[in-house]
Write a protein that holds these residues in place. Structure first.
Motif, PDB file in Angstrom:
ATOM      1  N   MET A   1      17.061  66.343  23.861  1.00 32.97           N
ATOM      2  CA  MET A   1      15.706  66.638  24.320  1.00 32.97           C
ATOM      3  C   MET A   1      14.798  65.435  24.067  1.00 32.97           C
ATOM      4  N   THR A   2      14.824  64.887  22.855  1.00 32.88           N
ATOM      5  CA  THR A   2      13.955  63.764  22.543  1.00 32.88           C
ATOM      6  C   THR A   2      14.267  62.570  23.420  1.00 32.88           C
ATOM      7  N   ASP A   3      15.551  62.324  23.693  1.00 32.06           N
ATOM      8  CA  ASP A   3      15.895  61.187  24.547  1.00 32.06           C
ATOM      9  C   ASP A   3      15.270  61.339  25.925  1.00 32.06           C
ATOM     10  N   GLN A   4      15.375  62.516  26.502  1.00 37.13           N
ATOM     11  CA  GLN A   4      14.771  62.718  27.819  1.00 37.13           C
ATOM     12  C   GLN A   4      13.260  62.608  27.721  1.00 37.13           C
ATOM     13  N   LEU A   5      12.694  63.177  26.677  1.00 36.44           N
ATOM     14  CA  LEU A   5      11.253  63.114  26.501  1.00 36.44           C
ATOM     15  C   LEU A   5      10.796  61.663  26.360  1.00 36.44           C
ATOM     16  N   SER A   6      11.545  60.868  25.633  1.00 33.19           N
ATOM     17  CA  SER A   6      11.215  59.444  25.488  1.00 33.19           C
ATOM     18  C   SER A   6      11.281  58.736  26.832  1.00 33.19           C
ATOM     19  N   ARG A   7      12.305  59.060  27.625  1.00 33.35           N
ATOM     20  CA  ARG A   7      12.424  58.442  28.954  1.00 33.35           C
ATOM     21  C   ARG A   7      11.262  58.862  29.848  1.00 33.35           C
ATOM     22  N   VAL A   8      10.865  60.128  29.749  1.00 30.80           N
ATOM     23  CA  VAL A   8       9.758  60.626  30.573  1.00 30.80           C
ATOM     24  C   VAL A   8       8.467  59.895  30.219  1.00 30.80           C
ATOM     25  N   PHE A   9       8.155  59.829  28.932  1.00 29.25           N
ATOM     26  CA  PHE A   9       6.925  59.157  28.533  1.00 29.25           C
ATOM     27  C   PHE A   9       6.976  57.666  28.870  1.00 29.25           C
ATOM     28  N   ALA A  10       8.127  57.042  28.702  1.00 30.13           N
ATOM     29  CA  ALA A  10       8.261  55.622  29.049  1.00 30.13           C
ATOM     30  C   ALA A  10       8.061  55.425  30.555  1.00 30.13           C
ATOM     31  N   ALA A  11       8.633  56.319  31.347  1.00 32.23           N
ATOM     32  CA  ALA A  11       8.487  56.214  32.806  1.00 32.23           C
ATOM     33  C   ALA A  11       7.025  56.376  33.217  1.00 32.23           C
ATOM     34  N   LEU A  12       6.320  57.275  32.543  1.00 32.76           N
ATOM     35  CA  LEU A  12       4.926  57.542  32.900  1.00 32.76           C
ATOM     36  C   LEU A  12       3.952  56.547  32.278  1.00 32.76           C
ATOM     37  N   ALA A  13       4.462  55.616  31.491  1.00 37.50           N
ATOM     38  CA  ALA A  13       3.593  54.599  30.888  1.00 37.50           C
ATOM     39  C   ALA A  13       3.057  53.629  31.935  1.00 37.50           C
ATOM     40  N   ASP A  14       3.745  53.521  33.038  1.00 34.59           N
ATOM     41  CA  ASP A  14       3.338  52.600  34.097  1.00 34.59           C
ATOM     42  C   ASP A  14       2.367  53.300  35.058  1.00 34.59           C
ATOM     43  N   PRO A  15       1.199  52.713  35.332  1.00 24.74           N
ATOM     44  CA  PRO A  15       0.221  53.368  36.204  1.00 24.74           C
ATOM     45  C   PRO A  15       0.703  53.577  37.636  1.00 24.74           C
ATOM     46  N   THR A  16       1.535  52.677  38.150  1.00 20.30           N
ATOM     47  CA  THR A  16       2.058  52.858  39.508  1.00 20.30           C
ATOM     48  C   THR A  16       2.950  54.087  39.555  1.00 20.30           C
ATOM     49  N   ARG A  17       3.800  54.246  38.554  1.00 24.69           N
ATOM     50  CA  ARG A  17       4.689  55.422  38.528  1.00 24.69           C
ATOM     51  C   ARG A  17       3.885  56.704  38.344  1.00 24.69           C
ATOM     52  N   ARG A  18       2.840  56.657  37.507  1.00 24.51           N
ATOM     53  CA  ARG A  18       1.996  57.853  37.351  1.00 24.51           C
ATOM     54  C   ARG A  18       1.352  58.218  38.682  1.00 24.51           C
ATOM     55  N   ASP A  19       0.911  57.206  39.420  1.00 25.64           N
ATOM     56  CA  ASP A  19       0.300  57.466  40.723  1.00 25.64           C
ATOM     57  C   ASP A  19       1.322  58.057  41.691  1.00 25.64           C
ATOM     58  N   MET A  20       2.540  57.527  41.669  1.00 28.52           N
ATOM     59  CA  MET A  20       3.590  58.075  42.541  1.00 28.52           C
ATOM     60  C   MET A  20       3.852  59.543  42.206  1.00 28.52           C
ATOM     61  N   VAL A  21       3.925  59.850  40.923  1.00 29.92           N
ATOM     62  CA  VAL A  21       4.145  61.237  40.506  1.00 29.92           C
ATOM     63  C   VAL A  21       2.995  62.110  40.993  1.00 29.92           C
ATOM     64  N   ALA A  22       1.777  61.625  40.854  1.00 33.12           N
ATOM     65  CA  ALA A  22       0.614  62.398  41.319  1.00 33.12           C
ATOM     66  C   ALA A  22       0.707  62.663  42.818  1.00 33.12           C
ATOM     67  N   ARG A  23       1.129  61.662  43.566  1.00 28.56           N
ATOM     68  CA  ARG A  23       1.256  61.842  45.020  1.00 28.56           C
ATOM     69  C   ARG A  23       2.378  62.816  45.354  1.00 28.56           C
ATOM     70  N   LEU A  24       3.424  62.809  44.544  1.00 31.07           N
ATOM     71  CA  LEU A  24       4.549  63.713  44.800  1.00 31.07           C
ATOM     72  C   LEU A  24       4.228  65.162  44.444  1.00 31.07           C
ATOM     73  N   THR A  25       3.145  65.390  43.704  1.00 31.03           N
ATOM     74  CA  THR A  25       2.765  66.781  43.415  1.00 31.03           C
ATOM     75  C   THR A  25       2.272  67.477  44.680  1.00 31.03           C
ATOM     76  N   GLU A  26       1.809  66.689  45.640  1.00 31.17           N
ATOM     77  CA  GLU A  26       1.282  67.248  46.883  1.00 31.17           C
ATOM     78  C   GLU A  26       2.380  67.542  47.891  1.00 31.17           C
ATOM     79  N   ALA A  27       3.380  66.646  47.958  1.00 25.26           N
ATOM     80  CA  ALA A  27       4.469  66.810  48.935  1.00 25.26           C
ATOM     81  C   ALA A  27       5.563  65.796  48.641  1.00 25.26           C
ATOM     82  N   ASP A  28       6.755  66.055  49.177  1.00 28.07           N
ATOM     83  CA  ASP A  28       7.832  65.086  49.086  1.00 28.07           C
ATOM     84  C   ASP A  28       7.496  63.903  49.990  1.00 28.07           C
ATOM     85  N   HIS A  29       7.962  62.721  49.606  1.00 25.36           N
ATOM     86  CA  HIS A  29       7.708  61.509  50.380  1.00 25.36           C
ATOM     87  C   HIS A  29       8.968  60.668  50.442  1.00 25.36           C
TER      88      HIS A  29
END
Length: 123
Positions: A1-29
């Protein structure tokens, strides 16, 4: 669990990736759709998506010639549970601190000076 959680937080540390995730909440792209607002190559967008995919935040499917990227929302449940646990602990500490501060304020309040029956008596 912690390993995945660490990967998730590391992935979301980048603003471009956070923006992509935000856009994907609306629809698949598709990768092309996701690349539009960024001044980067498709290869760079694909690398960002690979980090998100490795963290379990997104998956890619195949629909004929399209390969839409889909947000895996259940990963946010993992993050939410972790954050909530520490939020509750912080609230408990703040409540204890509030109680201590309230007692200290009562002790310093001159209006309560005569409330102590032992005050001002000889021993």
């Amino acid at each position: 669990m912690t390993d995945q959680l660490s990967r998730v937080f590391a992935a979301l540390a980048d603003p471009t990736r956070r923006d992509m995730v935000a856009r994907l909440t609306e629809a698949d792209h598709t990768v092309n759709d996701l690349a539009v607002p960024y001044d980067v190559s498709l290869q760079a967008v694909s690398k960002h998506l690979k980090v998100l995919e490795d963290a379990g935040l997104v998956s890619r499917t195949r629909e004929a010639q399209r390969r839409p990227v889909h947000l895996e929302a259940e990963v946010f449940d993992l993050m939410t549970r972790w954050i909530e646990r520490y939020r509750r602990r912080a609230e408990e500490r703040f409540s204890r601190l509030d109680a201590v501060l309230a007692r200290m304020q009562d002790d310093d309040d001159p209006a309560h000076e005569g409330d102590n029956p032992t005050e001002g008596t000889a021993s």
